[in-house]
Design a protein around this motif. Structure first.
Motif, mmCIF file in Angstrom:
data_model
loop_
_atom_site.group_PDB
_atom_site.id
_atom_site.type_symbol
_atom_site.label_atom_id
_atom_site.label_comp_id
_atom_site.label_asym_id
_atom_site.label_seq_id
_atom_site.Cartn_x
_atom_site.Cartn_y
_atom_site.Cartn_z
ATOM 1 N N SER A 1 0.833 -1.212 0.000
ATOM 2 C CA SER A 1 0.000 0.000 0.000
ATOM 3 C C SER A 1 0.860 1.250 0.000
ATOM 4 O O SER A 1 0.598 2.213 -0.755
ATOM 5 C CB SER A 1 -0.933 -0.014 1.211
ATOM 6 N N VAL B 1 1.232 4.200 -2.881
ATOM 7 C CA VAL B 1 1.098 5.639 -2.597
ATOM 8 C C VAL B 1 2.335 6.396 -3.084
ATOM 9 O O VAL B 1 2.233 7.456 -3.736
ATOM 10 C CB VAL B 1 0.872 5.847 -1.090
ATOM 11 N N HIS B 2 3.521 5.891 -2.793
ATOM 12 C CA HIS B 2 4.743 6.567 -3.245
ATOM 13 C C HIS B 2 4.888 6.527 -4.758
ATOM 14 O O HIS B 2 5.401 7.476 -5.360
ATOM 15 C CB HIS B 2 5.964 5.906 -2.587
ATOM 16 N N SER C 1 4.585 5.962 7.339
ATOM 17 C CA SER C 1 3.338 6.591 6.878
ATOM 18 C C SER C 1 3.522 8.087 6.712
ATOM 19 O O SER C 1 2.940 8.706 5.796
ATOM 20 C CB SER C 1 2.209 6.294 7.867
ATOM 21 N N ALA D 1 5.056 8.813 3.487
ATOM 22 C CA ALA D 1 4.114 8.689 2.376
ATOM 23 C C ALA D 1 3.166 9.873 2.278
ATOM 24 O O ALA D 1 2.266 9.866 1.433
ATOM 25 C CB ALA D 1 3.304 7.407 2.528
ATOM 26 N N HIS E 1 -4.630 4.375 4.518
ATOM 27 C CA HIS E 1 -4.089 4.605 3.176
ATOM 28 C C HIS E 1 -5.071 4.189 2.095
ATOM 29 O O HIS E 1 -5.187 4.836 1.052
ATOM 30 C CB HIS E 1 -2.781 3.821 2.999
ATOM 31 N N ALA F 1 -7.471 8.389 2.328
ATOM 32 C CA ALA F 1 -6.228 9.069 1.957
ATOM 33 C C ALA F 1 -6.344 10.563 2.236
ATOM 34 O O ALA F 1 -7.350 11.195 1.932
ATOM 35 C CB ALA F 1 -5.927 8.828 0.484
ATOM 36 N N ALA G 1 -6.249 10.427 -4.486
ATOM 37 C CA ALA G 1 -5.284 9.374 -4.185
ATOM 38 C C ALA G 1 -5.636 8.113 -4.969
ATOM 39 O O ALA G 1 -6.779 7.910 -5.366
ATOM 40 C CB ALA G 1 -5.274 9.071 -2.695
#
Length: 436
Positions: free
Chosen positions: A225, A229-230, A316, A319, A354, A358, A389
């Motif tokens: 996850s 996101v990154h 987190s 991120a 996440h 988001a 996101a």
């Protein structure tokens, strides 16, 4: 004497074809004994007819009829003994008396009736023997003791051996039937235990599969996850800010390597301890099986602990998530399974933020209490930026896995939406020593 339950079971339907005999061999034996007894009584009936002044054919026919009664010894042993006692004064039926007393003693007739009939036979034999010996020694002077002593020895010799042998055979037969019934009972119990063991083994295998799925979810889902996101952030800033893109790419690589490392460690633990745990089936609830499996997995490898939660929160934050982390109480050591479960609860809660919220602000609380450790992860409502996101897939097993982990250790798990539009996950785990 009727056939025993074991004989009836062994012979099956053929018992009806042979009347009260369970086997053909028994019928042949009784018919042969009855024939021999009939011939004996017929021969002795000649002397009885001459002494009584009756026709010889009558004595022969009477002897044949009396001796043939022996064929009924298994069905009516009492009647056979009574006939032999009644014909003792006629000095016939010695074979019938011996076989009848043996059959009576070996049968299931009450011991009181058997003792009475044996006493009657002994008394009748004594009287007849005493009279016969006295008639034979009238011309000789052996003393007054000779007749009664000789009669006692002869009567005991004709009565005691068949009775004692019958008692022995009857006791041995009952013992064999008891052992056979016990063996059948043990066989049924072993079959039942084997079925139960197979069921418990199946439950244990199912629990092991559930544990493996939960571990895979916890190890992979959080890292992947964050990587997604990154990667989305990297795609957004690749042209605008190359330096930030390089930084995000390095974070994605680090997280991928960490996910692979944790996955290898988990698979190593499963290879080492899984094969030893699944066959060891015990009649315990599935929750206890899950707790034991979690404890073994935590003790077998270097799993995460409470001290790693701060680093988890830092990931987190990297991120782009706004996370507030606070610790209450004095930190201390807990059982490995307690620390690992607490870490996984926080990890899964952050992963859910996440996925589903988001951009929302998150507050992580950790409290060390007297005999327990509590954790809470609460997020607010996602802001407008959170709608842009990336959408992450969800299997819907995160909350279920957390609840199973916590309840397996005797803890309390609560989750639900907040009044502000966010979501809250709370868990309380007892101290490892008290939980054990």
């Amino acid at each position: 004497m009727t056939a025993t339950g074991a004989e009836q079971h062994a012979t099956g339907p053929t018992a009806r074809a042979w009347l009260w005999w369970g086997r053909r061999r028994s019928a042949v034996l009784d018919v042969g004994l009855a024939a021999a007894s009939a011939l004996e009584c017929a021969a002795e009936g000649v002397g009885f007819a001459e002494q009584a002044g009756l026709p010889v054919p009558f004595g022969v026919l009477f002897g044949l009829a009396v001796g043939s009664v022996l064929v009924l010894r298994r069905r009516w042993p009492i009647a056979v003994v009574l006939v032999s006692v009644a014909t003792t004064p006629a000095e016939m039926g010695y074979l019938m008396a011996l076989v009848g007393l043996y059959t009576l003693a070996a049968s299931e007739v009450p011991r009181r009736i058997m003792a009475t009939l044996a006493g009657m036979s002994l008394a009748a034999t004594f009287i007849v023997t005493f009279v016969r010996v006295r008639q034979d020694v009238q011309a000789a002077d052996y003393g007054a003791w000779y007749e009664p002593v000789t009669a006692v020895f002869l009567s005991l010799g004709l009565t005691a051996p068949p009775v004692l042998l019958g008692l022995y055979i009857g006791a041995r037969r009952r013992l064999m039937e008891s052992l056979r019934e016990r063996a059948d009972s043990l066989e049924q119990e072993l079959s039942l235990l084997a079925d139960r063991a197979e069921q418990r083994a199946q439950w244990a295998r199912q629990e092991e599969r559930t544990r493996i799925a939960r571990e895979m979810h916890d190890v992979v889902a959080h890292r992947v996850s964050l990587m997604v996101v990154h990667a989305a952030a990297l795609q957004a800033v690749a042209l605008k800010d190359p330096q930030k893109a390089v930084k995000n790419a390095a974070l994605v690589g680090d997280m991928g390597r960490q996910a692979l490392t944790e996955l290898r460690e988990m698979l190593g633990v499963l290879r080492e301890s899984g094969a030893a745990q699944v066959p060891r089936v015990k009649p315990v609830p599935l929750a206890a099986v899950g707790a034991a499996a979690a404890a073994a997995a935590a003790a077998a490898g270097d799993g995460p602990c409470l001290a790693d939660i701060e680093a988890l929160v830092g990931q987190s934050r990297q991120a782009g998530m706004v996370v507030e982390f606070s610790v209450q109480g004095e930190a201390r050591g807990y059982a490995p399974e307690v620390e690992q479960t607490a870490y996984r609860v926080v990890q899964e809660a952050l992963t859910n933020v996440h996925k589903h919220a988001a951009g929302a602000k998150v507050r992580v609380r950790l409290a060390h209490r007297e005999a327990e450790v509590a954790m809470q992860v609460e997020n607010g409502a996602p802001d407008a930026a959170g709608t842009a996101a990336p959408v992450l897939p969800s299997g819907g097993n995160g909350l279920v896995g957390m609840r199973e982990r916590v309840t397996a250790l005797g803890g309390v798990f609560v989750s639900g939406a907040t009044d502000a539009g966010g979501f809250r996950v709370s868990a309380v785990l007892p101290d490892g020593a008290r939980a054990a």
